[in-house]
Every structure is written in C-alpha cells, then in structure tokens.
Design an enzyme around this catalytic site. Structure first.
Site, PDB file in Angstrom:
ATOM      1  N   HIS B 130      -3.846  -5.597  62.948  1.00 23.35           N
ATOM      2  CA  HIS B 130      -3.473  -5.075  61.632  1.00 23.35           C
ATOM      3  C   HIS B 130      -2.273  -4.123  61.729  1.00 23.35           C
ATOM      4  O   HIS B 130      -1.258  -4.318  61.072  1.00 23.35           O
ATOM      5  CB  HIS B 130      -4.681  -4.341  61.027  1.00 23.35           C
ATOM      6  CG  HIS B 130      -4.428  -3.749  59.676  1.00 23.35           C
ATOM      7  ND1 HIS B 130      -4.860  -4.347  58.519  1.00 23.35           N
ATOM      8  CD2 HIS B 130      -3.778  -2.626  59.285  1.00 23.35           C
ATOM      9  CE1 HIS B 130      -4.490  -3.618  57.478  1.00 23.35           C
ATOM     10  NE2 HIS B 130      -3.835  -2.559  57.921  1.00 23.35           N
ATOM     11  N   GLU B 131      -2.395  -3.113  62.588  1.00 20.15           N
ATOM     12  CA  GLU B 131      -1.332  -2.116  62.646  1.00 20.15           C
ATOM     13  C   GLU B 131      -0.042  -2.716  63.214  1.00 20.15           C
ATOM     14  O   GLU B 131       1.049  -2.421  62.731  1.00 20.15           O
ATOM     15  CB  GLU B 131      -1.769  -0.893  63.464  1.00 20.15           C
ATOM     16  CG  GLU B 131      -2.942  -0.110  62.860  1.00 20.15           C
ATOM     17  CD  GLU B 131      -2.706   0.381  61.429  1.00 20.15           C
ATOM     18  OE1 GLU B 131      -1.538   0.411  60.969  1.00 20.15           O
ATOM     19  OE2 GLU B 131      -3.705   0.699  60.757  1.00 20.15           O
ATOM     20  N   HIS B 134       1.858  -4.434  60.596  1.00 18.33           N
ATOM     21  CA  HIS B 134       2.709  -3.554  59.784  1.00 18.33           C
ATOM     22  C   HIS B 134       4.069  -3.350  60.451  1.00 18.33           C
ATOM     23  O   HIS B 134       5.095  -3.333  59.781  1.00 18.33           O
ATOM     24  CB  HIS B 134       2.042  -2.200  59.574  1.00 18.33           C
ATOM     25  CG  HIS B 134       0.954  -2.188  58.529  1.00 18.33           C
ATOM     26  ND1 HIS B 134       1.074  -2.827  57.313  1.00 18.33           N
ATOM     27  CD2 HIS B 134      -0.273  -1.605  58.523  1.00 18.33           C
ATOM     28  CE1 HIS B 134      -0.026  -2.633  56.606  1.00 18.33           C
ATOM     29  NE2 HIS B 134      -0.874  -1.914  57.316  1.00 18.33           N
ATOM     30  N   CYS B 141      -2.967  -7.604  52.806  1.00 17.07           N
ATOM     31  CA  CYS B 141      -3.189  -8.964  52.326  1.00 17.07           C
ATOM     32  C   CYS B 141      -4.439  -8.995  51.451  1.00 17.07           C
ATOM     33  O   CYS B 141      -5.412  -8.293  51.706  1.00 17.07           O
ATOM     34  CB  CYS B 141      -3.364  -9.882  53.530  1.00 17.07           C
ATOM     35  SG  CYS B 141      -3.682 -11.586  53.091  1.00 17.07           S
ATOM     36  N   CYS B 146      -8.494 -11.885  56.333  1.00 14.25           N
ATOM     37  CA  CYS B 146      -7.251 -11.775  57.100  1.00 14.25           C
ATOM     38  C   CYS B 146      -7.192 -10.421  57.806  1.00 14.25           C
ATOM     39  O   CYS B 146      -7.653  -9.414  57.286  1.00 14.25           O
ATOM     40  CB  CYS B 146      -6.065 -11.920  56.145  1.00 14.25           C
ATOM     41  SG  CYS B 146      -4.466 -11.609  56.902  1.00 14.25           S
ATOM     42  N   CYS B 165      -4.053 -14.630  58.322  1.00 16.96           N
ATOM     43  CA  CYS B 165      -4.192 -15.821  57.486  1.00 16.96           C
ATOM     44  C   CYS B 165      -2.879 -16.608  57.534  1.00 16.96           C
ATOM     45  O   CYS B 165      -1.874 -16.126  58.059  1.00 16.96           O
ATOM     46  CB  CYS B 165      -4.547 -15.443  56.052  1.00 16.96           C
ATOM     47  SG  CYS B 165      -3.189 -14.728  55.133  1.00 16.96           S
ATOM     48  N   CYS B 168       0.154 -14.829  55.971  1.00 17.39           N
ATOM     49  CA  CYS B 168       0.681 -13.710  56.755  1.00 17.39           C
ATOM     50  C   CYS B 168       1.393 -14.209  58.007  1.00 17.39           C
ATOM     51  O   CYS B 168       2.397 -13.645  58.435  1.00 17.39           O
ATOM     52  CB  CYS B 168      -0.433 -12.732  57.125  1.00 17.39           C
ATOM     53  SG  CYS B 168      -0.935 -11.711  55.725  1.00 17.39           S
TER      54      CYS B 168
HETATM   55 ZN   LIG Z   1      -2.804  -1.222  56.871  1.00 16.41          ZN
HETATM   56 ZN   LIG Z   2      -3.137 -12.393  55.181  1.00 15.58          ZN
END
Ligand SMILES: [Zn+2]
Ligand SMILES: [Zn+2]
Lengths: 463, 193
Positions: B130-131, B134, B141, B146, B165, B168
């Site tokens: 996740h990070e 970014h 999302c 995701c 996903c 993304c």
């Molecule tokens: Zn975030």
């Molecule tokens: Zn996504």
C-alpha cells in the site's frame, strides 16, 4: 462530483499539521490547498472558493471562529470543519452555532478524518443537486416506511440511503418516537444485507447481566437457570443487522464488551471459552446526548467513535409540521383497517389542533392520539373533540393561553413555526405553507411576526 | 537501477521470515528488484516523548537520505507511528516520492501468541504494498480487496489482499512510463545529482 473537484483548504498555523493533513487527504484524491493563517485563507477564498475548509480553532491573528463566521457570511455553500487540540466544549459549541459542519478534537482516529470529509462531500452533493427542495415540494418522498415532505428530513433520508450502501456502523440520534427503529429497518432493507436477519434489541430497562446474556448468549450452566445453551443477538443477526436501541444507557462494563466485539468482530458466550466470529452490521440509537456523555466520562470515547462513523439525526415532529397532514392520512388509513373502523379524514378544526400541538412524543404520540380518537369517534370524520388534546400544549412560544385559541391564533403560531424552521427564509416558508410570498408578507404584518435578533420569527406580542 | 531498498530499523530484530514476506510481495506487485537491509542507525529526532510515539513524517525525511542507489526506500519498523492529527498510522509514504514507512506496532498482538506472527506478517505485506503504491503515485482505491484500499483500522487491513487490483496495476504501469519520481521531488533535492 469527483474527489478531484472537491477542493479542500487546510488552515492551520502549524506546518506539520498542514503537511500531515494534506498528505492524508491528498491520498484520497481530493484537491488540497493550505493556508498558514486566517487572512491567507480568506484571500484564497476570494480567488476561487473552496468546497471544504478545515480550520484550526487556535491561530494567531484571525482565529478559527472568526474565519468560520466570515466564510459563512459570504460563501454559505462552503462547509467548515473545525479542528481543535483543546477539547473545550464551549468554543466547539460556539463554532457549531456559528455554522460549522462539525468539530474534531486533535488527534483524531484515522477512521474519523476521512469519514467526516466523506460525509461533508455527500451532503454537499445533495444540496448541489437541489433534489431536496424540488422533491419535497412536488410530492412526498418515501424511504421504506418513512414518508416526508420536509426538506430537512428528506436530506436525512438521502444520507441514510447512502449509508445503507456502505458497511459502516450507523448511529441514529433523535427524541423518542421519531422513528429511529423504522430508519434502522429501512437502512437494513436498503443494504446488501437485506436477505439476512434484522434483529432489534433495546438496551434500556435490562440489568447488566441480563443484557449481557441477551447480546452474547450463554453456555449451559453459565449461571443458575441456564439449562441449555442459548445464542445471543449477535449470533442471531449473523450476516445481517443488529439494531441496538438506547445505547446511551449501557453500563461501563458492557460498553467495554461491546467495544471489544466491534474491534475484534468476535463474541464469547457468557460462561463460554471459545470466541465465535460474527459478521454483523451495527446500527445504534439513542435519545441522549452521547457527545456530552463522553465529555462527562459516562460513555467511552473509543466506543463513541466506533459507533459514530455515520450519524443520522432524526428531527422532531414539531420541526417538520408540514408532514402532519401527510402522516395523518397515512396513519388513519393504517389504523382504520387495524381497528376495523372506517374513518376517512379529520375535520379542519381537528387538523388545526394537530398542527398547533408541539408533539413531545413525536410520531408515536400522533399515532396514539389518532388511535384513541378513532376508538371514541362515531362517524367517518374525526372532530376536534375526539382528539383529547387542548391547545394549551400547542402554544409554540411556551405560553399557556387560558382560553382555547381561535383559528387565527393557530394560523399565527403555525406561520411563526414554519418561518423558524426555514430559518426566516420567506420564499421557502411560503412554499411550505403553499401560499405566495405576498400573502405571506401580509400575514407576517397582520400577525405582527417580527424577526428576532437570532434570526427566528417571534410574535411581536406575547401569545 | 530501479531497485527498492527494504530497510529494517526496529528496536528488536525482525522475525526470521517477516522481511522475506514483504520482499516477495513488493517484488511481485511492482516488478522491481528488492534488496533487504538492517539499518545500524535509528532516526534520532523522530521520537515524540509527549506522545510516546514516532513521527512518521520525520522518519520519511530520514529515510530519504538512505537510498544508497535505490529508487525507493521502504522502512520497516516496530516503532509506533503517528502523524500529528491522528492517534496512530500503520504507515506513511510520500505521494510520488521516494520514501515510505510501515510499522508492525498496531498490526496485532505480541508475536508470541501462536499464529499471531503469521497474521502480523501478512498484514505487514499489505501495508508495505500500500505505502509503496503511494510512492509510485497511486491514490486510494475504491475496491476494498485491493492493496490500495484505505485501511484506517485492522478490520480494513484484513478485508484487503496484498495484491493490487487490475486498475491499480495498470495505473502503476502508466505512471512509471511517465517518469519514475515526481518532478517536484527532483527539484526539492537539487544536490542529488
Ligand atoms: Zn494510503
Ligand atoms: Zn485498486
């Protein structure tokens, strides 16, 4: 409106707060701007108004409250969210009075900040689409068993509809009799969980232990009288929705138990050892001021935040009197078939009394009054004498006239109350009253209704 | 060249396969070589004594200087992280920037509970992807499964997967074709070249 078109201005004198907040919200995809002080914020508003302002209360120069006031004066569509590191209730309440959308106390829960912004965006979308007034004025609006013509309630029901689609916990606030359970049922029916059970449970008037075993169930032999294992409401509502009414009344221990369930999504039966996974959406309701209970230490703040993800407030019946004729129709239809008495309508005098009454018990009281009236009535029309209400209760100003009021007096009070509801907006009031503005102005003059300093309409002479 | 440096700087030594799981997830999702390192030093000014937590923003600034040729630095720590407005964060990243950080502190109870270490490791993989997402310019999302879904609480972390996903993933490709690190980042660091 896309997230990108939602422009959020962060106003705080601390750079680190501006940075962390714009980082956090920026990743949600909003367009973010920052201002280190009130004057800069106002200048940026002049250039291109922002949709949402997040304003710190304590700033050198123009403080947050002043920014809020000036913004509200000129850009009434901009929502202002107040941030404060100092949990002083007074200033936050002042901010709410001055038109802030809400206030948050730093540091907040990660879940809180994005959600409150989402809530603002949802409400602004409603206002923008202008569905509220148009729908309300043209015809009644229906959300399952709730019907209304009131713009305020309509906005509430639209919010409930949006909330239904999310999986979030919902907190329903409102006086008793305003239909909190009906709303919870409607949210369930509108949600993806509608094929699964809806279980309602009132937390008031049960002892702590009884409530505990009702909610979580118990194992055989957990206590005297536990002759067999019983499943609790959490299990019964599995896959569906659990409605917890009067949540403000639960004991500190149960508050902690409930918090655990919400966090871990697991329950343990009383006297049991294994914990069971539960998939339940919680809708909680209360007629108490939970925020105050939190401030006074009677309700856990962490539990409050968990429950308060989306808050829906049902307005009392006295603030949506335009709904009374509608509700009367609907209730008469329902009750006359339930009671097998063919009552068709109420007389104009009876309606005037119903409109003037302040309804402390809200829709439930209206239902009871009509039910009683149907029982004592003779023909197809309910008359004033069947209602068992006198106009003393109906005096909007709280004064109690010694004699029954005239129709004119009732009209005067009713117009006054509609004007108060519409915040003194004569155009809107005229629409609700279904008369033109010229007529309304004439009546305002005739009845000596004047604008009080706080924007409310009051009879110029005591009632 | 476009390598990701995965840097542990926790108080304790990480569990044997904790970083390995993160490494595999990151490699798979972003198609980059990942190098794992243990940092002998600690970010010094990041600890806030009043809150008893570490400022993730200051950690990001510290990490940015520790790239040793890597194009991305992902710090992994057991320190409890915060940003000033929030009670805590699982991690933080510079949007389209170079540094990201994730913490195990809020991802579960102590790893001594049987099965808990594996749970924490899986959650860490999700937050790491996740990070880092970014830093590659990805925003949150709407797909709850995701890895880029916003996850303010553990419930949200558990609801998602360590995988991006399709939308993304496509977006990552698109963004990396339009230059790797954001323009502004380049200007912010004139002494880098
Ligand atoms: Zn975030
Ligand atoms: Zn996504």
């Amino acid at each position: 409106m896309s997230k990108k078109n939602t422009r959020i201005l962060i106003v705080d004198d601390e750079e680190i707060i501006r940075e962390s907040l714009s980082g956090w919200l920026g990743k949600d995809g909003y367009t973010i701007g920052t201002a280190p002080d009130g004057l800069t914020a106002l200048k940026l508003m002049e250039e291109h108004p922002w949709t949402i302002l997040l304003v710190d209360l304590k700033m050198p120069g123009i403080d947050g409250l002043e920014v809020l006031k000036r913004v509200k004066e000129r850009w009434s569509d901009t929502a202002v969210l107040i941030m404060t590191a100092y949990a002083t209730v007074d200033t936050a309440v002042n901010a709410m009075k001055a038109g802030a959308f809400d206030y948050v106390v730093k540091p907040f829960d990660p879940e809180e900040v994005s959600l409150v912004v989402e809530k603002i965006v949802a409400q602004q979308a409603l206002v923008r689409e202008n569905v509220i007034l148009r729908k309300a004025l043209k015809k009644e609006y229906r959300f399952h068993d709730l019907v209304t013509k009131s713009p305020a309630l309509l906005a509430t029901l639209e919010l409930a509809k949006t909330a239904a689609r999310s999986a979030s916990t919902v907190l329903v606030l409102g006086e008793s009799g305003t239909g909190k359970e009906l709303l919870a049922r409607a949210i369930h029916a509108e949600s993806p969980r509608n094929g699964k059970p809806f279980v309602a449970m009132s937390c008031a008037a049960l002892t702590e232990t009884l409530l505990e075993s009702e909610l979580f169930g118990y194992e055989k032999g957990a206590f005297t009288g536990a002759n067999a294992r019983r499943e609790g409401k959490f299990e019964a509502a599995s896959g569906g929705t659990l409605f917890l009414d009067e949540i403000g009344d639960i004991s500190p221990k149960l508050q902690l138990d409930l918090l655990r369930v919400l966090e871990e999504r697991r329950v343990t039966r009383v006297g049991g050892t294994e914990s069971l996974a539960v998939d339940v959406r919680i809708i909680a309701a209360t007629n108490r001021d939970l925020r105050r209970a939190v401030e006074e230490g009677r309700f856990r703040q962490d539990l409050f935040y968990r429950l308060n993800v989306i808050t829906i407030t049902l307005i009392p019946l006295r603030d949506r009197k335009e709904d009374i004729p509608l509700l009367v129709d609907r209730l008469l239809e329902q009750l006359s078939s339930e009671l097998k008495r063919p009552v068709e309508r109420v007389s104009p005098e009876a309606m005037a009394i119903l409109l003037a009454h302040t309804w402390p018990g809200n829709v439930r009281e209206l239902r009871n009054v009509l039910e009683r009236a149907i029982v004592v009535s003779e023909g197809p029309v309910l008359e004033a004498r069947h209602l068992g209400l006198n106009l003393q209760e109906g005096s909007a100003s709280g004064a109690t006239p010694e004699h029954p009021a005239s129709l004119e007096e009732i009209e005067r009070q009713y117009i006054g109350s509609v004007l108060r509801q519409s915040g003194g907006n004569v155009t809107q009031a005229a629409r609700i009253l279904d008369i033109d503005r010229v007529t309304l102005y004439a009546k305002i003059r005739k009845y000596g209704l004047k604008r009080a300093e706080d924007g409310e309409f009051e009879p110029a002479t005591p009632a | 060249m476009s390598e990701v440096l995965l840097l542990w700087f926790g108080q304790k030594r990480p569990a044997a396969d904790l970083l390995e799981g993160v490494r595999r997830s990151v490699e798979r999702e972003f198609d980059r070589a990942v190098r794992v390192g243990l940092s002998p030093e600690r970010p010094e000014d990041a600890f806030d004594a009043r809150r008893g937590q570490h400022s993730s923003t200051r950690i990001l600034a510290w990490l940015k200087d520790r790239h040793e040729g890597a194009h991305r630095v992902l710090g992994v720590t057991d320190a409890d992280l915060f940003i000033p407005i929030l009670t805590f964060v699982f991690g933080e990243a510079q949007l389209s920037g170079r540094a990201a950080v994730v913490s195990t502190a809020r991802l579960g109870d102590t790893p001594l509970i049987p099965g808990e270490a594996a749970r924490i490791a899986l959650r860490l993989q999700k937050e790491a992807v996740h990070e880092l997402g970014h830093t590659f310019g990805l925003l949150h999302c709407a797909d709850a499964r995701c890895a880029m879904a916003r996850s303010p609480s553990l419930r949200h972390v558990d609801a998602k997967s360590p995988v991006l996903c399709r939308a993304c993933r496509a977006r990552t490709r698109e963004l990396s074709e339009n230059g790797d690190v954001h323009e502004q980042e380049e200007h912010a660091n004139p002494d880098r070249r």
